[in-house]
Design an enzyme around this catalytic site. Structure first.
Site, short mmCIF file in Angstrom:
data_model
loop_
_atom_site.label_atom_id
_atom_site.label_comp_id
_atom_site.label_asym_id
_atom_site.label_seq_id
_atom_site.Cartn_x
_atom_site.Cartn_y
_atom_site.Cartn_z
N ILE A 111 -8.82 19.65 -0.28
CA ILE A 111 -10.26 19.92 -0.33
C ILE A 111 -10.72 20.67 0.91
CG2 ILE A 111 -12.55 18.84 -0.34
CD1 ILE A 111 -11.28 16.57 -2.02
N ILE A 164 -18.41 14.72 2.22
CA ILE A 164 -17.96 14.76 0.83
C ILE A 164 -16.73 13.88 0.64
CG2 ILE A 164 -18.94 17.02 0.28
CD1 ILE A 164 -16.15 18.24 0.80
N SER A 165 -16.51 12.96 1.58
CA SER A 165 -15.32 12.10 1.51
C SER A 165 -15.68 10.72 0.96
CB SER A 165 -14.64 12.01 2.87
OG SER A 165 -15.54 11.58 3.88
N ARG A 166 -16.01 9.78 1.84
CA ARG A 166 -16.44 8.45 1.45
C ARG A 166 -17.52 7.99 2.41
NH1 ARG A 166 -14.29 9.37 -2.64
NH2 ARG A 166 -12.81 8.12 -3.86
N ASP A 199 -22.88 13.58 -0.04
CA ASP A 199 -22.60 13.31 -1.45
C ASP A 199 -22.13 11.87 -1.63
OD1 ASP A 199 -22.36 14.02 -4.21
OD2 ASP A 199 -20.20 14.17 -3.96
N GLU A 232 -23.31 2.73 -3.00
CA GLU A 232 -23.78 3.77 -3.92
C GLU A 232 -24.30 3.11 -5.19
OE1 GLU A 232 -20.69 7.31 -2.49
OE2 GLU A 232 -20.40 6.31 -4.42
N HIS A 235 -22.77 11.27 -5.49
CA HIS A 235 -21.30 11.31 -5.55
C HIS A 235 -20.84 12.13 -6.75
CE1 HIS A 235 -17.48 8.87 -4.30
NE2 HIS A 235 -17.19 10.12 -4.61
N ILE A 236 -21.19 13.40 -6.73
CA ILE A 236 -20.92 14.28 -7.87
C ILE A 236 -19.97 15.42 -7.49
CG2 ILE A 236 -23.01 13.76 -9.17
CD1 ILE A 236 -24.33 16.21 -7.88
N GLY A 237 -19.14 15.20 -6.48
CA GLY A 237 -18.22 16.25 -6.03
C GLY A 237 -17.35 16.81 -7.14
N SER A 238 -16.88 15.95 -8.03
CA SER A 238 -15.99 16.41 -9.11
C SER A 238 -16.71 16.45 -10.45
CB SER A 238 -14.78 15.48 -9.22
OG SER A 238 -15.17 14.17 -9.63
#
Length: 271
Positions: A107, A187-189, A213, A218, A237-240
């Site tokens: 990533i 964009i990790s955790r 993100d 969450e 949390h919509i990275g993917s």
């Protein structure tokens, strides 16, 4: 498993004596007790590679949205109270700025490739230095110490896995090393960042802004102070979260299950 559900604990494992494999969507496995699963003879698989492109896109989207104040601008443009657009309402330049990437896996590397197209200067910190030809391809410079990256970067983007070593990797000390004009992008955790320290840093203008993100938990409680700050963008949390990627993730999960049940090598098995 989808969105970390159902929770895998000893009670569940004892109730499923014929369980052969747990397949988790996405790349993160911090929600799984691997030692416990392996003690029951259960295999584990995930979908680490398919998410990297979309998540890298999300990282750049957050960087651009924060720097150019897209969310605030939209709210101003559609507000019934807006009578004029102020001339001194300004964002932050991206072209020529320095991006520090913490975590240069699949990533992080794809983020660097995108940032190069924006003519950004790219620094990165990673457990291991990339090959010289890989660095050259994206114009990235290795920082052995994370402190050096934090002090020099206009944007700091986190793309690490959540491990005991990266838990609260960014805390009060690290935030104070950053420029007061800098933006933190995660964009990790959520647990990679000390959120209390982040709130304090944003409120006191230790750093300029944050674009997240991921959070912890969450979603955040509706009264959480991060939700009240204008210099913060939070996405769910919509990275993917694109149609194509989510479909492929499901196909890969099914492929791993079928392979395991057939006694074949499990694709993307976590060892």
């Amino acid at each position: 498993m989808w969105y970390h559900q159902p929770a895998i604990n000893e009670e569940l494992l004892q109730s499923l004596p014929n369980l052969k494999i747990v397949v988790s969507s996405g790349v993160g496995i911090d929600h799984l007790d691997l030692k416990l699963l392996f003690s029951y003879g259960v295999k584990v698989s995930n979908t680490p590679f398919i998410v990297s492109t979309d998540t890298a896109d999300m990282g750049m989207a957050l960087l651009l949205a924060s720097s150019r104040r897209i969310v605030e601008g939209h709210q101003m443009a559609v507000s019934p109270d807006t009578e004029y657009f102020p001339a001194d309402w300004l964002g932050v330049e991206v072209s020529g700025a320095t991006l520090g990437i913490v975590g240069m896996g699949a990533i992080g590397y794809k983020v660097a490739a995108r940032a190069k197209a924006f003519e950004m200067k790219i620094l990165y910190h990673n457990r291991n230095q990339r090959k010289k030809e890989e660095e050259s391809a994206v114009g990235a410079v290795y920082c052995k110490k994370i402190d050096d990256l934090l002090q020099q970067s206009d944007f700091v983007l986190l793309a690490v896995n959540l491990t005991p070593q990266t838990h609260r990797l960014i805390g009060k000390r690290e935030l104070e090393l950053m420029k007061p004009t800098a933006t933190l992008i995660n964009i990790s955790r959520g647990l990679v960042v000390d959120q209390d320290a982040l709130v304090e840093a944003l409120q006191n203008k230790v750093i300029n802004a944050a674009a997240l993100d991921v959070t912890y938990p969450e979603p955040l409680p509706r009264d959480h102070p991060l939700l009240k700050l204008k210099n913060v963008i939070i996405t769910p949390h919509i990275g993917s979260a694109t149609k194509k990627t989510r479909r492929i993730m499901m196909e890969e999960m099914a492929e791993s299950i079928e392979a395991c049940l057939a006694g074949l090598p499990v694709p993307r098995e976590v060892l």
